[in-house]
Design a protein around this motif. Structure first.
Motif, PDB file in Angstrom:
ATOM      1  N   ARG A 177       6.731  -1.719  -8.182  1.00 48.85           N
ATOM      2  CA  ARG A 177       5.602  -1.323  -7.354  1.00 48.85           C
ATOM      3  C   ARG A 177       4.398  -1.007  -8.241  1.00 48.85           C
ATOM      4  O   ARG A 177       4.537  -0.751  -9.433  1.00 48.85           O
ATOM      5  CB  ARG A 177       5.962  -0.103  -6.509  1.00 48.85           C
ATOM      6  CG  ARG A 177       6.147   1.195  -7.299  1.00 48.85           C
ATOM      7  CD  ARG A 177       6.579   2.328  -6.399  1.00 48.85           C
ATOM      8  NE  ARG A 177       6.668   3.602  -7.119  1.00 48.85           N
ATOM      9  CZ  ARG A 177       5.674   4.463  -7.241  1.00 48.85           C
ATOM     10  NH1 ARG A 177       4.501   4.187  -6.702  1.00 48.85           N
ATOM     11  NH2 ARG A 177       5.825   5.597  -7.887  1.00 48.85           N
ATOM     12  N   HIS A 178       3.219  -1.034  -7.664  1.00 54.18           N
ATOM     13  CA  HIS A 178       2.021  -0.668  -8.395  1.00 54.18           C
ATOM     14  C   HIS A 178       2.046   0.835  -8.699  1.00 54.18           C
ATOM     15  O   HIS A 178       2.350   1.648  -7.820  1.00 54.18           O
ATOM     16  CB  HIS A 178       0.768  -0.999  -7.578  1.00 54.18           C
ATOM     17  CG  HIS A 178       0.368  -2.431  -7.633  1.00 54.18           C
ATOM     18  ND1 HIS A 178       1.024  -3.408  -6.910  1.00 54.18           N
ATOM     19  CD2 HIS A 178      -0.607  -3.069  -8.344  1.00 54.18           C
ATOM     20  CE1 HIS A 178       0.450  -4.582  -7.151  1.00 54.18           C
ATOM     21  NE2 HIS A 178      -0.517  -4.406  -8.009  1.00 54.18           N
ATOM     22  N   LYS A 234      -0.256  -4.420 -12.707  1.00 56.94           N
ATOM     23  CA  LYS A 234       0.404  -3.467 -11.799  1.00 56.94           C
ATOM     24  C   LYS A 234       0.243  -2.021 -12.243  1.00 56.94           C
ATOM     25  O   LYS A 234       0.464  -1.106 -11.440  1.00 56.94           O
ATOM     26  CB  LYS A 234       1.898  -3.806 -11.690  1.00 56.94           C
ATOM     27  CG  LYS A 234       2.180  -5.047 -10.863  1.00 56.94           C
ATOM     28  CD  LYS A 234       3.597  -5.039 -10.324  1.00 56.94           C
ATOM     29  CE  LYS A 234       3.765  -6.083  -9.228  1.00 56.94           C
ATOM     30  NZ  LYS A 234       5.025  -5.933  -8.497  1.00 56.94           N
ATOM     31  N   GLN A 288       8.405  -5.893  -2.393  1.00 60.67           N
ATOM     32  CA  GLN A 288       7.907  -6.026  -3.754  1.00 60.67           C
ATOM     33  C   GLN A 288       7.242  -4.747  -4.253  1.00 60.67           C
ATOM     34  O   GLN A 288       7.390  -4.370  -5.420  1.00 60.67           O
ATOM     35  CB  GLN A 288       6.895  -7.175  -3.823  1.00 60.67           C
ATOM     36  CG  GLN A 288       6.276  -7.397  -5.195  1.00 60.67           C
ATOM     37  CD  GLN A 288       5.282  -8.545  -5.175  1.00 60.67           C
ATOM     38  OE1 GLN A 288       5.577  -9.609  -4.657  1.00 60.67           O
ATOM     39  NE2 GLN A 288       4.097  -8.323  -5.715  1.00 60.67           N
ATOM     40  N   GLU A 289       6.524  -4.067  -3.359  1.00 61.84           N
ATOM     41  CA  GLU A 289       5.798  -2.865  -3.750  1.00 61.84           C
ATOM     42  C   GLU A 289       6.633  -1.595  -3.617  1.00 61.84           C
ATOM     43  O   GLU A 289       6.115  -0.490  -3.784  1.00 61.84           O
ATOM     44  CB  GLU A 289       4.525  -2.736  -2.910  1.00 61.84           C
ATOM     45  CG  GLU A 289       3.516  -3.832  -3.197  1.00 61.84           C
ATOM     46  CD  GLU A 289       3.117  -3.861  -4.660  1.00 61.84           C
ATOM     47  OE1 GLU A 289       2.879  -2.782  -5.235  1.00 61.84           O
ATOM     48  OE2 GLU A 289       3.055  -4.962  -5.237  1.00 61.84           O
ATOM     49  N   GLY A 290       7.917  -1.752  -3.330  1.00 58.68           N
ATOM     50  CA  GLY A 290       8.796  -0.592  -3.284  1.00 58.68           C
ATOM     51  C   GLY A 290       8.643   0.260  -2.044  1.00 58.68           C
ATOM     52  O   GLY A 290       9.074   1.427  -2.025  1.00 58.68           O
ATOM     53  N   LEU A 291       8.033  -0.287  -0.984  1.00 61.89           N
ATOM     54  CA  LEU A 291       7.879   0.477   0.259  1.00 61.89           C
ATOM     55  C   LEU A 291       9.202   0.580   0.998  1.00 61.89           C
ATOM     56  O   LEU A 291       9.429   1.529   1.744  1.00 61.89           O
ATOM     57  CB  LEU A 291       6.837  -0.199   1.171  1.00 61.89           C
ATOM     58  CG  LEU A 291       5.457  -0.465   0.567  1.00 61.89           C
ATOM     59  CD1 LEU A 291       4.536  -1.029   1.638  1.00 61.89           C
ATOM     60  CD2 LEU A 291       4.877   0.801  -0.036  1.00 61.89           C
ATOM     61  N   LEU A 304      -1.450  -3.506   2.186  1.00 63.06           N
ATOM     62  CA  LEU A 304      -0.275  -2.661   1.975  1.00 63.06           C
ATOM     63  C   LEU A 304       0.010  -1.818   3.210  1.00 63.06           C
ATOM     64  O   LEU A 304       1.174  -1.612   3.592  1.00 63.06           O
ATOM     65  CB  LEU A 304      -0.501  -1.765   0.748  1.00 63.06           C
ATOM     66  CG  LEU A 304       0.734  -1.331  -0.049  1.00 63.06           C
ATOM     67  CD1 LEU A 304       1.489  -2.554  -0.566  1.00 63.06           C
ATOM     68  CD2 LEU A 304       0.328  -0.445  -1.215  1.00 63.06           C
ATOM     69  N   LYS A 352      13.120   0.941   0.444  1.00 65.72           N
ATOM     70  CA  LYS A 352      14.130   1.313  -0.541  1.00 65.72           C
ATOM     71  C   LYS A 352      15.508   1.245   0.114  1.00 65.72           C
ATOM     72  O   LYS A 352      15.749   1.903   1.119  1.00 65.72           O
ATOM     73  CB  LYS A 352      13.869   2.707  -1.104  1.00 65.72           C
ATOM     74  CG  LYS A 352      12.517   2.821  -1.802  1.00 65.72           C
ATOM     75  CD  LYS A 352      12.334   4.189  -2.430  1.00 65.72           C
ATOM     76  CE  LYS A 352      10.960   4.321  -3.061  1.00 65.72           C
ATOM     77  NZ  LYS A 352      10.721   3.352  -4.126  1.00 65.72           N
TER      78      LYS A 352
END
Length: 316
Positions: free
Chosen positions: A132-133, A166, A48-51, A8, A53
């Motif tokens: 995201r997780h 997740k 995918q992990e919302g990093l 990540l 936006k």
């Protein structure tokens, strides 16, 4: 720092270089010491992990107008219509996933315990993949459809396991085929203590996010071996146009009474009257099925694309 956190961190570096630094993928690959496909995977992970936006600071008037029309006509709590790329029809899945993920995240990211129901299908799975997780072990996630085909294979588009992974939440899977082989088989399944326990969890859910299936030769129910070709022919002969959780619907949105319906193992749609039932579906081929679900009054929310929305609005 575990392996996922390391990955990540690297994904964040790649995203920073790409979206802020304006570097090419080749330049990023050189800087990070990875291959170009490796950079592509890192950027995909970052999204995918919302990093990453993305905020588009302009309303898309056409989509908003279509959404308002459908929301008002069918008394929906909300209807979100995403743009469609006529030159890349496959892009609708990623657009739907991002929009639906935002709706799901509003529920999942809260700290109060949540019970959330999920259907299956490509759109639901893609929406969960876009989340995201976030650590929410107090949440519960339950499947609304069986995750086993008649040949013993599992449902490749199940989303409950991924959602639980997740969040660290509890998972409840319905260990049945969507359509039982016989009435006796269905009755035996429904009387099992395990089935009843999972059904009880599902009825306690605050909201449900489901897909809408088409009924034609490309139907997921048929292609993934949940129903046979003769059963598909029966549904087509009865003018079925779509299905919700395996329950076949006619063009008016009524559940069709037939030999297949009597063997569906999913909870009856009527059991979700008080729940926020949200469908995630789009595309020209899905429009008749989406229209049927709306006409039947089964939905309280909809995330769709402008192609399907326009096709439905034109028939109002």
């Amino acid at each position: 720092m575990d392996k996922f956190e390391v990955k990540l961190d690297q994904a964040a570096r790649a995203a920073w270089m790409s979206f802020v630094g304006g570097m090419t993928q080749d330049e990023i690959a050189y800087q990070l010491g990875v291959s170009r496909p490796g950079v592509q995977r890192l950027l995909a992970l970052a999204r995918q992990e919302g990093l990453v936006k993305v905020h588009i600071d302009h309303p898309i008037s056409t989509c908003m107008a279509l959404g308002r029309t459908l929301r008002d006509r069918f008394s929906l709590a909300y209807c979100e219509v995403v743009p469609a790329d006529n030159h890349a029809p496959d892009s609708v899945l990623s657009y739907l996933a991002v929009a639906a993920a935002e709706r799901i995240a509003k529920l999942v990211e809260r700290s109060e315990p949540l019970t959330l129901s999920l259907g299956s299908g490509r759109s639901v799975r893609a929406a969960v993949e876009s989340l995201r997780h976030v650590e929410r072990p107090q949440h519960r996630f339950v499947s609304l459809v069986g995750n086993v085909a008649r040949d013993g294979s599992t449902n490749r588009y199940d989303a409950v396991m991924l959602m639980a992974d997740k969040t660290g939440g509890e998972r409840f899977l319905l260990p049945t085929p969507i359509v039982a082989g016989s009435l006796g088989e269905k009755e035996a399944m429904l009387t099992q203590r395990l089935f009843k326990a999972i059904a009880d969890v599902a009825t306690e859910s605050e909201a449900a996010f489901i897909g809408i299936g088409r009924i034609d030769r490309q139907a997921t129910l048929f292609r993934d071996h949940f129903i046979s070709e003769s059963e598909l022919d029966e549904l087509l002969g009865l003018k079925a146009v779509g299905e919700l959780l395996g329950w076949p619907l006619n063009s008016d949105g009524d559940v069709i009474d037939c030999s297949i319906t009597r063997r569906v193992t999913s909870l009856p749609l009527e059991r979700f009257g008080k729940h926020l039932m949200v469908a995630i579906a789009g595309g020209r081929e899905k429009a008749p099925a989406i229209r049927a679900a709306l006409r039947g009054g089964w939905l309280k929310g909809l995330v769709t694309d402008e192609v399907a929305a326009r096709q439905i609005v034109e028939t109002l």
